[in-house]
Design an enzyme around this catalytic site. Structure first.
Site, PDB file in Angstrom:
ATOM      1  N   GLY A 162       0.780  -1.084  -0.030  1.00 24.51           N
ATOM      2  CA  GLY A 162      -0.021  -0.176  -0.106  1.00 24.51           C
ATOM      3  C   GLY A 162       0.750   1.221   0.017  1.00 24.51           C
ATOM      4  O   GLY A 162       2.129   1.244   0.548  1.00 24.51           O
ATOM      5  N   CYS A 163       0.294   2.467  -0.452  1.00 31.22           N
ATOM      6  CA  CYS A 163       0.926   3.654  -0.504  1.00 31.22           C
ATOM      7  C   CYS A 163       1.416   4.170   0.934  1.00 31.22           C
ATOM      8  O   CYS A 163       2.743   4.395   1.125  1.00 31.22           O
ATOM      9  CB  CYS A 163       0.229   4.552  -1.176  1.00 31.22           C
ATOM     10  SG  CYS A 163      -1.582   4.856  -0.618  1.00 31.22           S
ATOM     11  N   TYR A 164       0.718   3.862   2.034  1.00 32.82           N
ATOM     12  CA  TYR A 164       0.950   4.547   3.215  1.00 32.82           C
ATOM     13  C   TYR A 164       2.079   3.652   3.784  1.00 32.82           C
ATOM     14  O   TYR A 164       3.114   3.848   4.228  1.00 32.82           O
ATOM     15  CB  TYR A 164       0.054   4.420   4.418  1.00 32.82           C
ATOM     16  CG  TYR A 164      -1.016   5.677   4.202  1.00 32.82           C
ATOM     17  CD1 TYR A 164      -0.697   7.090   4.286  1.00 32.82           C
ATOM     18  CD2 TYR A 164      -2.537   5.444   4.045  1.00 32.82           C
ATOM     19  CE1 TYR A 164      -1.563   7.968   4.250  1.00 32.82           C
ATOM     20  CE2 TYR A 164      -3.219   6.306   3.919  1.00 32.82           C
ATOM     21  CZ  TYR A 164      -3.074   7.610   4.064  1.00 32.82           C
ATOM     22  OH  TYR A 164      -4.112   8.657   3.947  1.00 32.82           O
TER      23      TYR A 164
END
Ligand SMILES: NC(=O)c1ccc[n+]([C@@H]2O[C@H](COP(=O)([O-])OP(=O)(O)OC[C@H]3O[C@@H](n4cnc5c(N)ncnc54)[C@H](OP(=O)(O)O)[C@@H]3O)[C@@H](O)[C@H]2O)c1
Length: 348
Positions: A162-164
């Site tokens: 995921g991006c985070y």
């Protein structure tokens, strides 16, 4: 020399480079559009096929002249079409669609790079809570490129992070591995994200009138990226995501406690050991990065400030959620899987 089937662009292929036919499912989405734009000018891509759902009308990817085809709503039909069109299939789909498609694609002989969360979580009970549509994630390689190159080379199914979590893990893992964090240190991740992180369809939380001139917090103790960070770090994480009025970019401010006596030089040496020579991770030291430094790039920039007297550390980690947090990290993984130079197609 080869002609790019979709764009008509003629490009020289380095003799040593492996060539691949690729497809992007979800090409009309925010992440998918970025993928198409990157793959259309990738030197090892010999053909590029792009797909949307069968529900939307025709759409274009900005700057790409190719046609975006509707995908069969039946997973078996969709998988057969994708596997016939491509050696490597990028899935930029909601996780339920990825969960249905990826196993069939692998069975049909394609290599799959999935941008959704469907195959990221290893523990079945945790996965059942956050990604209930996924029956089985066995064999998926977690695609945090800088940390998983060896497994990625032979992967048939890659679960891109995921991006985070990408920003958080690149910042915290080297410190944990070097033994610099205090025993039982809280890991507090205060994260700001641009609105494109939520995808193309506006909700009440993400539409213009809610976001313009506003900052809001959501998902505290209830965000699926927490599970992903805790899995990889093997420690509890307090993750607080916030939406800021930007179209793209993530900035994470990470609060940690280090062992007594840890110095700035220890931190430099841990990050240096992890990332010296890495083309896409910037170790910025005391010069704290900002989103503008990384927008539209595959970079994650990491800086920090240490208060040695109180053994408190603040790390700042920045990336572009649609690039290093999604599409360009997927292309970086593709490069590793194909045995290509890791920067192929990713430098301006
Ligand atoms: N946005 C980010 O910053 C980001 C970062 C990391 C990972 N991701 C992950 O990447 C994936 C895509 O995210 P996104 O933000 O690009 O989403 P998005 O903007 O909502 O786009 C979704 C895409 O999937 C297609 N689609 C939806 N349901 C489908 C189905 N049943 N069959 C075939 N195609 C279908 C849509 O096609 P239509 O246009 O026809 O509806 C569209 O092309 C998600 O899993 C997301 O969690 C996103």
């Amino acid at each position: 020399m080869h002609t790019h089937a979709a764009t008509g662009v003629v490009a020289e292929l380095p003799l040593s480079a492996a060539a691949a036919r690729v497809a992007v499912a979800g090409a009309t989405g925010y992440a998918g559009q970025e993928l198409v734009a990157l793959l259309a000018r990738h030197p090892a891509v010999t053909s590029l096929a792009a797909y949307r759902s069968d529900r939307s009308g025709s759409r274009r990817v900005p700057g790409w002249a190719g046609e975006i085809q509707p995908l069969d709503p039946q997973p078996a039909g969709a998988a057969a079409a994708l596997a016939a069109a491509a050696d490597v299939v990028f899935l930029a789909l909601p996780e339920a669609a990825s969960a249905a498609l990826a196993p069939a694609l692998v069975a049909d002989g394609a290599r799959v790079i999935d941008l959704s969360g469907a195959f990221r979580i290893v523990d079945p009970a945790t996965r059942a809570r956050w990604y209930p549509e996924t029956r089985d994630a066995d064999g998926a390689v977690y695609g945090l490129t800088e940390r998983r190159r060896v497994e990625l080379r032979a992967a048939r199914l890659v679960a891109c992070p995921g991006c985070y979590p990408t920003a958080a893990l690149l910042a915290v893992e080297p410190l944990a591995e070097a033994g610099l964090l205090a025993d039982g240190s809280d890991i507090v991740i205060d994260a700001k994200s641009g609105i494109s992180g939520a995808g193309r369809s506006a909700t009440e939380r993400t539409h213009f009138c809610e976001c313009h001139g506003n900052v809001s917090t959501y998902g505290v103790f209830n965000h699926r990226h927490t599970a992903e960070m805790e899995q990889e770090l093997r420690r509890p994480v307090t993750f607080v995501p916030q939406l800021v009025p930007l179209d793209r970019g993530i900035l994470e401010t990470i609060y940690l406690r280090v062992r007594r006596g840890v110095t700035d030089a220890d931190l430099s040496s841990a990050f240096g050991a992890a990332y010296d020579g890495e083309p896409f991770v910037g170790v910025c030291g005391a010069v704290l990065p900002s989103i503008r430094d990384v927008a539209f790039t595959n970079r994650c920039d990491i800086g920090w400030a240490l208060d040695a007297a109180s053994a408190r550390l603040v790390v700042v980690s920045c990336l572009d959620n649609l690039r290093k947090g999604a599409a360009s990290q997927a292309v970086q993984n593709f490069n590793v899987m194909m045995g290509l130079d890791e920067t192929a197609g990713l430098l301006a």
